[in-house]
Design an enzyme around this catalytic site. Structure first.
Site, PDB file in Angstrom:
ATOM      1  N   SER A 265       0.925  -0.998   0.093  1.00  0.00           N
ATOM      2  CA  SER A 265       0.277  -0.280  -0.279  1.00  0.00           C
ATOM      3  C   SER A 265       1.233   1.057   0.420  1.00  0.00           C
ATOM      4  CB  SER A 265      -0.737  -0.263   1.397  1.00  0.00           C
ATOM      5  OG  SER A 265      -1.889   1.023   0.773  1.00  0.00           O
TER       6      SER A 265
ATOM      7  N   LYS B 164      -5.213   4.192  -2.290  1.00  0.00           N
ATOM      8  CA  LYS B 164      -4.437   3.292  -1.662  1.00  0.00           C
ATOM      9  C   LYS B 164      -5.461   2.860  -0.464  1.00  0.00           C
ATOM     10  CE  LYS B 164      -1.485   1.913  -3.884  1.00  0.00           C
ATOM     11  NZ  LYS B 164      -0.515   0.210  -4.349  1.00  0.00           N
TER      12      LYS B 164
ATOM     13  N   TYR C 224      -4.915   8.010  -6.997  1.00  0.00           N
ATOM     14  CA  TYR C 224      -4.467   6.560  -6.661  1.00  0.00           C
ATOM     15  C   TYR C 224      -4.019   7.006  -4.997  1.00  0.00           C
ATOM     16  CZ  TYR C 224       0.038   4.510  -5.398  1.00  0.00           C
ATOM     17  OH  TYR C 224       1.357   3.910  -4.996  1.00  0.00           O
TER      18      TYR C 224
END
Length: 332
Positions: free
Chosen positions: A172, A213, A209
């Site tokens: 992550s 995550k 993005y």
């Protein structure tokens, strides 16, 4: 995207400049490990560490077989491992059929001691995947957990056959601190939050993005709460490697390139966190790892509202995974 609080920013800079994760020394003799996205960057350097530490088999899950073969040769040359140690397998997370085919090959392995799911994308452009879902969500979230659940039976089988504790590692990022995930409020409870992220007219790609995550963090935490309680034969953790020199973010522009130039860790140093996560103990189960230690995730994740969003995200994600592969939830 929400601005980082001063404490988050200071913590990030301190980590980047003053914390160096320890060089891996834990033996991998006789073990098999898969690293996805391993033809370049963090994945390649993590795979190199596993080979150096004596792994019997290191499988590179890559989209481009030619680049994967180049990576394989590099690992063999630099570690002195045998030609048979490193294998290159095709894996394209942008298509769920590729994930299924990869997982089918995993079924034929004698054992699987760890899978490090490192592959992912970072882009500010909206592109639809083969499934019709936005590519970042399809790759970083849906395909990542599709692969995780498809290989889980082999991890559990390894645990029972070899009296060991295999690891499922999701790579992550600390960027999950940088989003307040406004979509969670914009989509009503009767609507599908996950599906809404594939609506091009509403997509906030500058934050996508970070959101992907965050979704990984939320899904991992709920999986452990619902299906993989303490004592489960497989350890699941999710790791932040820090900002590192790699090909991730190559589409994010010149400004991001300059920022990385000034602040990023070397690829090898960042890869140490992946190797640590793949051998971390019970204390890491269901936990966010940063700088090779258990760390606290973002405040949103820990809040009461975050817990409700977490349940919703996993409910919707598990339903989507069942659509892609009926019966997959039985793999727990």
């Amino acid at each position: 995207m929400s601005a980082a609080s001063p404490s988050v920013l200071l913590g990030f800079l301190y980590s980047q400049f003053f914390v160096k994760p320890p060089y891996p020394t834990h033996s991998w003799a006789g073990k098999t490990v898969i690293v996805t996205g391993s033809n370049v960057g963090l994945g390649l350097e993590a795979a190199r560490h596993f080979a150096r530490l004596g792994a019997q088999k290191v499988i590179l899950g890559v989209r481009n077989l030619e680049k994967g073969e180049t990576a394989r040769k590099s690992i063999i040359e630099t570690t002195g491992c045998s030609d048979e140690t490193v294998e290159v397998w095709q894996l394209d997370l942008s298509t769920y059929d590729s994930v299924k085919a990869f997982a089918k090959r995993v079924e034929g392995l004698q054992r699987l001691d760890a899978i490090v799911e490192n592959a992912g994308i970072a882009t500010d452009r909206f592109v639809a995947a083969e499934s019709g879902e936005e590519m970042t969500i399809a790759t970083n979230v849906i395909a990542t957990f599709l692969l995780a659940l498809l290989v889980l039976p082999k991890l559990k089988e390894t645990a029972h056959r070899f009296n060991t504790r295999p690891h499922l590692v999701i790579v992550s990022s600390e960027v999950h601190f940088l989003t307040d995930f406004p979509e969670r409020k914009a989509v009503g409870p009767s609507e599908n939050l996950l599906a809404s992220l594939s609506d091009k007219s509403k997509a906030r790609m500058h934050d996508r993005y970070n959101v992907s995550k965050l979704l990984e963090v939320l899904a991992c935490r709920q999986i452990v709460e619902d299906h993989m309680r303490p004592g489960y034969p497989v350890i699941l953790n999710f790791v932040n490697p820090g900002l590192c020199h790699s090909e991730l973010g190559r589409e994010m522009g010149f400004g991001f390139y300059l920022f990385k130039l000034a602040v990023a860790r070397t690829t090898e140093v960042g890869s140490r966190t992946l190797v640590h996560a793949a051998s971390a103990g019970e204390e890491s189960h269901g936990q966010y790892l940063s700088d090779a230690r258990v760390s606290e995730p973002a405040d949103l994740v820990k809040s009461e509202e975050g817990r409700e969003v977490q349940k919703r995200v996993w409910r919707e994600l598990s339903e989507r995974l069942e659509q892609i592969q009926p019966g997959i939830m039985g793999n727990f």
